[in-house]
Design a protein around this motif. Structure first.
Motif, PDB file in Angstrom:
ATOM      1  N   PRO A  16      46.776  42.857  39.805  1.00 49.37           N
ATOM      2  CA  PRO A  16      45.610  42.133  39.144  1.00 49.37           C
ATOM      3  C   PRO A  16      44.440  42.923  39.673  1.00 49.37           C
ATOM      4  CG  PRO A  16      46.731  41.201  41.117  1.00 49.37           C
ATOM      5  CD  PRO A  16      47.377  42.264  40.877  1.00 49.37           C
ATOM      6  N   PRO A  17      43.286  42.772  38.788  1.00 51.39           N
ATOM      7  CA  PRO A  17      41.996  43.175  39.531  1.00 51.39           C
ATOM      8  C   PRO A  17      41.545  42.184  40.446  1.00 51.39           C
ATOM      9  CG  PRO A  17      41.714  41.985  37.559  1.00 51.39           C
ATOM     10  CD  PRO A  17      43.087  41.999  37.726  1.00 51.39           C
ATOM     11  N   LEU A  18      40.526  42.763  41.415  1.00 49.29           N
ATOM     12  CA  LEU A  18      39.894  42.078  42.474  1.00 49.29           C
ATOM     13  C   LEU A  18      38.724  41.041  41.764  1.00 49.29           C
ATOM     14  CD1 LEU A  18      39.084  45.299  44.811  1.00 49.29           C
ATOM     15  CD2 LEU A  18      41.038  43.551  45.199  1.00 49.29           C
ATOM     16  N   THR A  19      38.437  40.286  42.427  1.00 50.23           N
ATOM     17  CA  THR A  19      37.466  39.069  42.108  1.00 50.23           C
ATOM     18  C   THR A  19      36.147  40.054  42.112  1.00 50.23           C
ATOM     19  OG1 THR A  19      37.049  38.353  44.260  1.00 50.23           O
ATOM     20  CG2 THR A  19      38.757  37.155  42.964  1.00 50.23           C
ATOM     21  N   PHE A  20      35.218  39.387  41.428  1.00 49.34           N
ATOM     22  CA  PHE A  20      33.826  40.123  41.312  1.00 49.34           C
ATOM     23  C   PHE A  20      33.290  40.103  42.985  1.00 49.34           C
ATOM     24  CE2 PHE A  20      32.506  38.811  36.780  1.00 49.34           C
ATOM     25  CZ  PHE A  20      33.626  39.554  36.389  1.00 49.34           C
ATOM     26  N   ALA A  21      33.415  39.078  43.516  1.00 48.83           N
ATOM     27  CA  ALA A  21      33.274  38.868  45.009  1.00 48.83           C
ATOM     28  C   ALA A  21      33.640  40.040  45.900  1.00 48.83           C
ATOM     29  CB  ALA A  21      33.268  37.589  45.485  1.00 48.83           C
ATOM     30  N   GLU A  22      35.050  40.458  45.644  1.00 48.39           N
ATOM     31  CA  GLU A  22      35.626  41.410  46.508  1.00 48.39           C
ATOM     32  C   GLU A  22      35.112  42.647  46.020  1.00 48.39           C
ATOM     33  OE1 GLU A  22      40.115  39.484  47.150  1.00 48.39           O
ATOM     34  OE2 GLU A  22      39.598  40.032  44.925  1.00 48.39           O
ATOM     35  N   ARG A  23      34.875  42.925  44.829  1.00 49.39           N
ATOM     36  CA  ARG A  23      34.743  44.343  43.937  1.00 49.39           C
ATOM     37  C   ARG A  23      33.077  44.597  44.140  1.00 49.39           C
ATOM     38  NH1 ARG A  23      36.446  48.669  43.675  1.00 49.39           N
ATOM     39  NH2 ARG A  23      36.773  49.813  41.788  1.00 49.39           N
ATOM     40  N   ALA A  24      32.336  43.726  44.209  1.00 46.07           N
ATOM     41  CA  ALA A  24      30.828  43.719  44.115  1.00 46.07           C
ATOM     42  C   ALA A  24      30.263  42.660  45.066  1.00 46.07           C
ATOM     43  CB  ALA A  24      30.312  43.912  42.673  1.00 46.07           C
ATOM     44  N   PRO A  25      30.396  42.566  46.194  1.00 49.76           N
ATOM     45  CA  PRO A  25      29.856  41.358  46.991  1.00 49.76           C
ATOM     46  C   PRO A  25      28.108  41.240  46.975  1.00 49.76           C
ATOM     47  CG  PRO A  25      30.696  43.416  48.544  1.00 49.76           C
ATOM     48  CD  PRO A  25      31.197  43.445  47.013  1.00 49.76           C
ATOM     49  N   GLU A  26      27.710  42.165  46.671  1.00 49.24           N
ATOM     50  CA  GLU A  26      26.310  42.497  46.568  1.00 49.24           C
ATOM     51  C   GLU A  26      25.705  41.751  45.328  1.00 49.24           C
ATOM     52  OE1 GLU A  26      27.802  45.885  44.248  1.00 49.24           O
ATOM     53  OE2 GLU A  26      28.169  44.911  46.048  1.00 49.24           O
ATOM     54  N   ARG A  27      26.454  41.355  44.315  1.00 51.34           N
ATOM     55  CA  ARG A  27      26.163  40.819  43.324  1.00 51.34           C
ATOM     56  C   ARG A  27      26.354  39.400  43.022  1.00 51.34           C
ATOM     57  NH1 ARG A  27      26.540  45.451  38.392  1.00 51.34           N
ATOM     58  NH2 ARG A  27      25.693  46.814  39.510  1.00 51.34           N
ATOM     59  N   SER A  28      25.695  38.400  42.496  1.00 53.12           N
ATOM     60  CA  SER A  28      25.973  37.081  42.439  1.00 53.12           C
ATOM     61  C   SER A  28      26.106  36.759  40.957  1.00 53.12           C
ATOM     62  CB  SER A  28      24.680  36.329  42.954  1.00 53.12           C
ATOM     63  OG  SER A  28      25.112  35.048  42.666  1.00 53.12           O
ATOM     64  N   LEU A  29      27.498  36.869  40.536  1.00 49.64           N
ATOM     65  CA  LEU A  29      27.624  36.471  38.958  1.00 49.64           C
ATOM     66  C   LEU A  29      28.225  34.939  38.933  1.00 49.64           C
ATOM     67  CD1 LEU A  29      29.116  40.160  38.876  1.00 49.64           C
ATOM     68  CD2 LEU A  29      27.026  39.288  37.532  1.00 49.64           C
ATOM     69  N   PRO A  30      27.985  34.625  37.866  1.00 48.83           N
ATOM     70  CA  PRO A  30      28.347  33.243  37.311  1.00 48.83           C
ATOM     71  C   PRO A  30      29.897  33.131  37.369  1.00 48.83           C
ATOM     72  CG  PRO A  30      26.807  33.922  35.713  1.00 48.83           C
ATOM     73  CD  PRO A  30      27.228  34.909  36.679  1.00 48.83           C
ATOM     74  N   ALA A  31      30.614  31.989  37.831  1.00 49.74           N
ATOM     75  CA  ALA A  31      31.841  31.854  38.028  1.00 49.74           C
ATOM     76  C   ALA A  31      32.832  31.743  36.553  1.00 49.74           C
ATOM     77  CB  ALA A  31      32.189  30.586  38.853  1.00 49.74           C
ATOM     78  N   ASP A  32      32.014  31.319  35.786  1.00 45.10           N
ATOM     79  CA  ASP A  32      32.323  31.028  34.385  1.00 45.10           C
ATOM     80  C   ASP A  32      32.622  32.465  33.862  1.00 45.10           C
ATOM     81  OD1 ASP A  32      32.703  28.430  34.556  1.00 45.10           O
ATOM     82  OD2 ASP A  32      30.957  27.852  33.208  1.00 45.10           O
TER      83      ASP A  32
END
Length: 84
Positions: free
Chosen positions: A57-73
């Protein structure tokens, strides 16, 4: 044939029938890369990418790019497109 970094699991595994869901998966890869700045998987070779598309499975956004704040939806939408 296709680019291993963007292949769907069905395409990467070979003998399975490919339909529109394969395009949605590849669109998910592109969206993931656009939003995080990185592909959903790291690999040292085309075969490595193929294996990861089939199994991992792909990493979550927070795991892959912790410097970015992206909407959960938005993350849920992209990760749903990347489901195996």
């Amino acid at each position: 044939v296709g680019t291993p970094e963007y292949m769907s699991p069905e395409q990467a595994s070979g003998g399975q029938k490919i339909d529109a869901r394969s395009d949605l998966y590849s669109l998910g890869v592109v969206a993931y890369e656009m939003l995080t700045g990185k592909l959903p998987f790291d690999a040292d070779s085309p075969v490595g990418f193929i294996g990861k598309h089939i199994i991992e499975p792909p990493l979550t956004f927070a795991e892959r790019a912790p410097e970015r704040s992206l909407p959960a939806d938005l993350e849920r939408f992209v990760l749903r497109a990347l489901e195996k």
